[in-house]
Enzyme design. Structure first.
Site, PDB file in Angstrom:
ATOM      1  N   TYR A 160       8.229  49.915 -11.095  1.00 49.30           N
ATOM      2  CA  TYR A 160       7.067  50.430 -10.372  1.00 49.30           C
ATOM      3  C   TYR A 160       7.455  50.860  -8.953  1.00 49.30           C
ATOM      4  CZ  TYR A 160       2.279  50.470  -8.488  1.00 49.30           C
ATOM      5  OH  TYR A 160       1.091  50.831  -7.896  1.00 49.30           O
ATOM      6  N   SER A 177       2.421  53.415  -3.065  1.00 50.21           N
ATOM      7  CA  SER A 177       2.042  52.020  -2.851  1.00 50.21           C
ATOM      8  C   SER A 177       2.891  51.447  -1.734  1.00 50.21           C
ATOM      9  CB  SER A 177       2.289  51.211  -4.122  1.00 50.21           C
ATOM     10  OG  SER A 177       2.209  49.822  -3.829  1.00 50.21           O
TER      11      SER A 177
END
Lengths: 78, 245
Positions: free
Chosen positions: B152, B139
């Site tokens: 995350y 990401s």
């Protein structure tokens, strides 16, 4: 040649794609047969699979030649 | 170009929006596609829709034994996995000072440790075949960071370091390892944002729009293809210019 030696030789020939007459007892995987470090790891994994033995990392580090492999496996299976 | 006929792909998290788009794209280009997910019904529905050349592999990625079994099963039933897309991921957001051990552990377990374990299962056969494509969906926030997502972002940054290291180890075997880093993509997750949040996000994107799942799938397709054989250890950012790295 023992059965184990024959099977070891076959794995080495298949994996490294070298001529059978080069795969002698004293042949070093890296110096004589052109293996790289990944090849040696893969060979050890192939031996483990073929013979159903476990080859710990420190033992694997000492398996440098075809003869070393045969000796280790003979001992492990004895 | 980008023909995957005869290739076998495993896509994790194929019931999520992004994973589904990736699976569709690889399938469309001719690959046999293994769909992993946790929701069997959704997997079956997607498999039915795609038709031929599809198998489903339900598994819980937070269970280490199941991850190993997934790798073994996919390798056996697909007849060798040529393309592995580690797409599955979860979020458990919260400000760092209030983050629980559980929220940290579960995100790292699914997003990073499962990637390690599944990739380990499938890498060796790829090395033997002297061909493989490992594509990890990271990401943009794995590179830029994002408040509220320490767990995350750590997992996604970890994926990039993992990919670079593995890429170097197995490059001589023609197995490439790359990442695709999406920015903001229209999905169920971003659909939950309110107008104000959306406006703030779009303000940070030069293209002033969110990406589509197909934008990510196209990058995955490229990396999966024979044409990308000289590309390894890279991260392709697909983010509308939001971060230029």
């Amino acid at each position: 040649m023992s059965d184990i030696a024959e099977r070891v030789k076959k794995i080495v020939i298949d994996h490294l794609g070298v001529d059978a007459d080069k795969v002698v007892e004293g042949a070093s995987f890296i110096d004589d047969l052109g293996a790289d470090s990944l090849d040696t790891v893969e060979l050890v994994m192939a031996f483990e699979e073929e013979f159903g033995v476990e080859i710990p990392d420190d033992a694997a580090d000492s398996i440098l030649t075809v003869g070393d492999a045969v000796k280790f496996i003979e001992k492990a299976q004895a | 170009m980008f023909d995957l006929t005869g290739r076998k792909a495993l896509v994790t998290g194929a019931t999520g929006g992004l994973g589904e788009e990736i699976a569709r794209m690889l399938h469309k280009q001719g690959a046999v596609v293994g769909l992993h997910g946790t929701r069997v019904e959704k997997l079956e529905a997607l498999a039915a829709e795609l038709g031929d050349r599809v198998k489903i592999f339900p598994a819980n990625l937070s269970d280490r034994a199941e991850v190993k079994a997934l790798g073994e099963k996919a390798e056996a039933e697909l007849g060798g996995v040529d393309i592995l897309v580690n797409n599955a991921g979860i979020t458990k957001d919260g400000l760092f000072v209030r983050m629980s051990d559980e929220d940290w552990d579960s995100v790292l377990e699914v997003n990073l440790t499962a990637v390690f374990r599944l990739t380990r299962e499938l890498t060796h056969p790829m090395m033997r075949r002297r061909h493989g494509r490992i594509i990890n969906i990271t990401s943009v926030v794995g590179v830029t960071g994002n408040p509220g997502q320490t767990n995350y972002c750590a997992s996604k940054a970890g994926m990039i370091g993992f990919s670079k290291s593995l890429a170097q180890e197995i490059a001589t075997r023609n197995v490439t390892v790359n990442c695709v880093a999406p920015g903001f993509i229209e999905s169920a997750m971003t659909g939950k944002l309110n107008e104000k949040q959306k406006e703030a996000i779009l303000g940070a994107i030069p293209m002033k729009r969110m990406g589509a799942g197909s934008d990510i799938a196209a990058a995955v397709l490229y990396l999966a293809s024979d044409e990308a054989g000289y590309v390894t250890g890279q991260t392709i950012h697909v983010n509308g210019g939001m971060a230029m790295i």
